[in-house]
Design a protein around this motif. Structure first.
Motif, PDB file in Angstrom:
ATOM      1  N   PHE A  17       0.819  -1.206   0.000  1.00  0.00           N
ATOM      2  CA  PHE A  17       0.000   0.000   0.000  1.00  0.00           C
ATOM      3  C   PHE A  17       0.858   1.263   0.000  1.00  0.00           C
ATOM      4  O   PHE A  17       0.406   2.325  -0.390  1.00  0.00           O
ATOM      5  N   GLU A  18       2.091   1.126   0.499  1.00  0.00           N
ATOM      6  CA  GLU A  18       2.969   2.286   0.505  1.00  0.00           C
ATOM      7  C   GLU A  18       3.596   2.529  -0.857  1.00  0.00           C
ATOM      8  O   GLU A  18       4.311   3.491  -1.056  1.00  0.00           O
ATOM      9  N   GLY A  19       3.345   1.610  -1.824  1.00  0.00           N
ATOM     10  CA  GLY A  19       3.899   1.781  -3.156  1.00  0.00           C
ATOM     11  C   GLY A  19       3.068   2.690  -4.011  1.00  0.00           C
ATOM     12  O   GLY A  19       3.040   2.566  -5.234  1.00  0.00           O
ATOM     13  N   SER A  26       1.648  18.264   1.603  1.00  0.00           N
ATOM     14  CA  SER A  26       2.183  17.801   2.875  1.00  0.00           C
ATOM     15  C   SER A  26       1.107  17.181   3.754  1.00  0.00           C
ATOM     16  O   SER A  26       1.391  16.346   4.606  1.00  0.00           O
ATOM     17  N   ASP A  27      -0.155  17.614   3.571  1.00  0.00           N
ATOM     18  CA  ASP A  27      -1.242  17.094   4.401  1.00  0.00           C
ATOM     19  C   ASP A  27      -2.033  15.992   3.709  1.00  0.00           C
ATOM     20  O   ASP A  27      -3.116  15.624   4.168  1.00  0.00           O
ATOM     21  N   ALA A  28      -1.529  15.461   2.597  1.00  0.00           N
ATOM     22  CA  ALA A  28      -2.228  14.384   1.883  1.00  0.00           C
ATOM     23  C   ALA A  28      -2.147  13.090   2.685  1.00  0.00           C
ATOM     24  O   ALA A  28      -1.162  12.822   3.371  1.00  0.00           O
ATOM     25  N   LEU A  29      -3.211  12.278   2.589  1.00  0.00           N
ATOM     26  CA  LEU A  29      -3.271  11.035   3.346  1.00  0.00           C
ATOM     27  C   LEU A  29      -2.449   9.956   2.651  1.00  0.00           C
ATOM     28  O   LEU A  29      -2.487   9.821   1.424  1.00  0.00           O
ATOM     29  N   THR A  30      -1.731   9.186   3.426  1.00  0.00           N
ATOM     30  CA  THR A  30      -0.974   8.055   2.894  1.00  0.00           C
ATOM     31  C   THR A  30      -1.863   6.821   2.875  1.00  0.00           C
ATOM     32  O   THR A  30      -3.010   6.837   3.337  1.00  0.00           O
ATOM     33  N   GLY A  31      -1.301   5.722   2.372  1.00  0.00           N
ATOM     34  CA  GLY A  31      -2.063   4.475   2.341  1.00  0.00           C
ATOM     35  C   GLY A  31      -2.420   3.996   3.732  1.00  0.00           C
ATOM     36  O   GLY A  31      -3.523   3.478   3.967  1.00  0.00           O
ATOM     37  N   THR A  32      -1.506   4.155   4.680  1.00  0.00           N
ATOM     38  CA  THR A  32      -1.780   3.768   6.068  1.00  0.00           C
ATOM     39  C   THR A  32      -2.907   4.610   6.662  1.00  0.00           C
ATOM     40  O   THR A  32      -3.762   4.106   7.399  1.00  0.00           O
ATOM     41  N   ASP A  33      -2.917   5.908   6.324  1.00  0.00           N
ATOM     42  CA  ASP A  33      -4.001   6.774   6.801  1.00  0.00           C
ATOM     43  C   ASP A  33      -5.350   6.339   6.243  1.00  0.00           C
ATOM     44  O   ASP A  33      -6.372   6.398   6.942  1.00  0.00           O
ATOM     45  N   GLN A  34      -5.345   5.909   4.973  1.00  0.00           N
ATOM     46  CA  GLN A  34      -6.603   5.464   4.363  1.00  0.00           C
ATOM     47  C   GLN A  34      -7.122   4.203   5.057  1.00  0.00           C
ATOM     48  O   GLN A  34      -8.323   4.074   5.316  1.00  0.00           O
ATOM     49  N   MET A  35      -6.211   3.265   5.371  1.00  0.00           N
ATOM     50  CA  MET A  35      -6.629   2.055   6.069  1.00  0.00           C
ATOM     51  C   MET A  35      -7.174   2.381   7.457  1.00  0.00           C
ATOM     52  O   MET A  35      -8.162   1.798   7.914  1.00  0.00           O
ATOM     53  N   GLU A 262     -29.606   0.910   2.520  1.00  0.00           N
ATOM     54  CA  GLU A 262     -29.223   2.070   1.716  1.00  0.00           C
ATOM     55  C   GLU A 262     -28.930   3.285   2.599  1.00  0.00           C
ATOM     56  O   GLU A 262     -27.983   4.041   2.334  1.00  0.00           O
ATOM     57  N   ILE A 263     -29.719   3.462   3.653  1.00  0.00           N
ATOM     58  CA  ILE A 263     -29.485   4.574   4.575  1.00  0.00           C
ATOM     59  C   ILE A 263     -28.163   4.384   5.307  1.00  0.00           C
ATOM     60  O   ILE A 263     -27.383   5.338   5.484  1.00  0.00           O
ATOM     61  N   GLU A 264     -27.894   3.158   5.743  1.00  0.00           N
ATOM     62  CA  GLU A 264     -26.651   2.888   6.449  1.00  0.00           C
ATOM     63  C   GLU A 264     -25.438   3.075   5.539  1.00  0.00           C
ATOM     64  O   GLU A 264     -24.383   3.527   5.984  1.00  0.00           O
ATOM     65  N   GLU A 265     -25.588   2.729   4.265  1.00  0.00           N
ATOM     66  CA  GLU A 265     -24.481   2.948   3.324  1.00  0.00           C
ATOM     67  C   GLU A 265     -24.206   4.441   3.162  1.00  0.00           C
ATOM     68  O   GLU A 265     -23.038   4.870   3.120  1.00  0.00           O
ATOM     69  N   GLU A 266     -25.260   5.236   3.056  1.00  0.00           N
ATOM     70  CA  GLU A 266     -25.078   6.680   2.949  1.00  0.00           C
ATOM     71  C   GLU A 266     -24.435   7.245   4.209  1.00  0.00           C
ATOM     72  O   GLU A 266     -23.585   8.152   4.141  1.00  0.00           O
ATOM     73  N   TRP A 267     -24.810   6.700   5.367  1.00  0.00           N
ATOM     74  CA  TRP A 267     -24.215   7.168   6.618  1.00  0.00           C
ATOM     75  C   TRP A 267     -22.730   6.796   6.673  1.00  0.00           C
ATOM     76  O   TRP A 267     -21.900   7.596   7.108  1.00  0.00           O
ATOM     77  N   ALA A 268     -22.384   5.599   6.225  1.00  0.00           N
ATOM     78  CA  ALA A 268     -20.981   5.185   6.193  1.00  0.00           C
ATOM     79  C   ALA A 268     -20.188   6.051   5.211  1.00  0.00           C
ATOM     80  O   ALA A 268     -19.043   6.425   5.486  1.00  0.00           O
ATOM     81  N   ASN A 269     -20.788   6.367   4.074  1.00  0.00           N
ATOM     82  CA  ASN A 269     -20.114   7.214   3.095  1.00  0.00           C
ATOM     83  C   ASN A 269     -19.894   8.615   3.646  1.00  0.00           C
ATOM     84  O   ASN A 269     -18.820   9.222   3.469  1.00  0.00           O
ATOM     85  N   SER A 270     -20.890   9.138   4.353  1.00  0.00           N
ATOM     86  CA  SER A 270     -20.755  10.468   4.957  1.00  0.00           C
ATOM     87  C   SER A 270     -19.698  10.463   6.048  1.00  0.00           C
ATOM     88  O   SER A 270     -18.908  11.417   6.176  1.00  0.00           O
ATOM     89  N   ALA A 271     -19.665   9.386   6.838  1.00  0.00           N
ATOM     90  CA  ALA A 271     -18.662   9.300   7.906  1.00  0.00           C
ATOM     91  C   ALA A 271     -17.259   9.214   7.333  1.00  0.00           C
ATOM     92  O   ALA A 271     -16.320   9.824   7.878  1.00  0.00           O
ATOM     93  N   LEU A 272     -17.095   8.492   6.235  1.00  0.00           N
ATOM     94  CA  LEU A 272     -15.775   8.390   5.609  1.00  0.00           C
ATOM     95  C   LEU A 272     -15.321   9.724   5.061  1.00  0.00           C
ATOM     96  O   LEU A 272     -14.140  10.093   5.166  1.00  0.00           O
ATOM     97  N   ASN A 273     -16.229  10.466   4.456  1.00  0.00           N
ATOM     98  CA  ASN A 273     -15.892  11.796   3.958  1.00  0.00           C
ATOM     99  C   ASN A 273     -15.458  12.725   5.092  1.00  0.00           C
ATOM    100  O   ASN A 273     -14.522  13.512   4.952  1.00  0.00           O
ATOM    101  N   LYS A 274     -16.140  12.604   6.224  1.00  0.00           N
ATOM    102  CA  LYS A 274     -15.815  13.461   7.356  1.00  0.00           C
ATOM    103  C   LYS A 274     -14.477  13.093   7.976  1.00  0.00           C
ATOM    104  O   LYS A 274     -13.699  13.973   8.384  1.00  0.00           O
ATOM    105  N   VAL A 275     -14.177  11.796   8.027  1.00  0.00           N
ATOM    106  CA  VAL A 275     -12.931  11.344   8.637  1.00  0.00           C
ATOM    107  C   VAL A 275     -11.729  11.719   7.783  1.00  0.00           C
ATOM    108  O   VAL A 275     -10.659  12.072   8.310  1.00  0.00           O
ATOM    109  N   THR A 276     -11.886  11.666   6.478  1.00  0.00           N
ATOM    110  CA  THR A 276     -10.746  11.895   5.577  1.00  0.00           C
ATOM    111  C   THR A 276     -10.614  13.342   5.122  1.00  0.00           C
ATOM    112  O   THR A 276      -9.800  13.642   4.236  1.00  0.00           O
TER     113      THR A 276
END
Length: 277
Positions: A17-19, A26-35, A262-276
């Protein structure tokens, strides 16, 4: 970052993943950050994250976990439906799990999905009866033929001495429904997965092809699982839910389970956007 972007991390071109290409900021997320971000979302919205990962084929464990979580949710809310509340305590979990399983399968459907052929049960072949004509020459006729040939008799036709009979045989015939593939496409037969179909009346009136929303699939592009198939599966567990009861109360509850995913998927997608962010 959204859920669709996470799929590439589970099917990477390289095992490392580091490849990945070096970050331009400088503030871009690395592969480890994505995991790490995906791990956080999995704990925040477990049902939506597992349902999506199971739908895209990342892991069967995620699909099983999504069905388990949906079953737990359904058991907590099924008492609102009188028909499910009146079921025996040993039958209710099996019925609710069946509803959750079919709701997840319906949630995972897409225009590119495949379903087992009902005609051949996914085997590609069906049992068919074939009538064949069998013929043989009795031993007495064989002796007559040999004697006639020995004496030099002429004008003898061997087929006239044969005994014919019609035999019915069971053979494996190629299924015409799926052409031997064992599976059928879930894409809508009218729009073929596009979500739009040609409006014949407007096309005939205007003289040019006019497209409209497909009425058969409601612009989804694929066929949903028939509710009668779900009711048939429930009837194999218990006969306490009649067809009328299914249509009036249980079917809306079953449709709500698909909407919940479908609602839970949208909530997971929103949470991922907020975290990253």
């Amino acid at each position: 970052m959204n859920l669709e972007a996470t799929v590439k991390y589970h099917f990477p071109k390289t095992a490392n993943f580091e490849g990945m290409p070096p970050a331009t900021k400088s503030d871009a997320l690395t592969g480890t950050d994505q995991m790490a971000a995906m791990g956080m979302v999995q704990s925040i919205a477990p049902m939506g994250f597992s349902a999506f990962m199971g739908k895209v084929g990342v892991s069967k464990n995620d699909a099983e976990r999504a069905v388990t979580l949906l079953t737990e949710y359904a058991l907590q809310t099924c008492d609102k439906v009188a028909a499910l509340r009146k079921l025996d305590s040993d039958i209710k979990p099996a019925v609710v799990q069946t509803l959750a399983t079919y709701a997840y399968l319906d949630y995972c459907r897409a225009a590119s999905s495949k379903k087992p052929c009902e005609c051949c049960k996914g085997e590609g072949f069906i049992a068919g009866e074939v009538f064949t004509m069998k013929s043989h020459m009795p031993f007495v006729a064989q002796d007559v033929m040999r004697t006639a040939i020995k004496w030099g008799a002429k004008g003898i036709i061997p087929s006239e001495y044969e005994v014919r009979r019609e035999i019915r045989e069971q053979v494996r015939v190629l299924c015409k429904e799926c052409n031997g593939k064992g599976t059928l496409s879930t894409a809508c037969s009218d729009c073929r997965g596009r979500g739009e179909a040609v409006d014949r009346e407007e096309t005939k009136r205007q003289g040019v092809p006019v497209k409209c929303k497909c009425k058969r699939c409601n612009s989804r592009g694929f066929e949903r699982i028939l509710s009668t198939d779900v009711h048939r599966a429930v009837c194999q567990i218990t006969d306490a839910i009649t067809l009328d009861t299914w249509k009036k109360s249980v079917k809306p509850f079953y449709d709500g389970l698909s909407t919940k995913l479908e609602i839970e998927e949208e909530w997971a997608n929103s949470a991922l956007n907020k975290v990253t962010q």
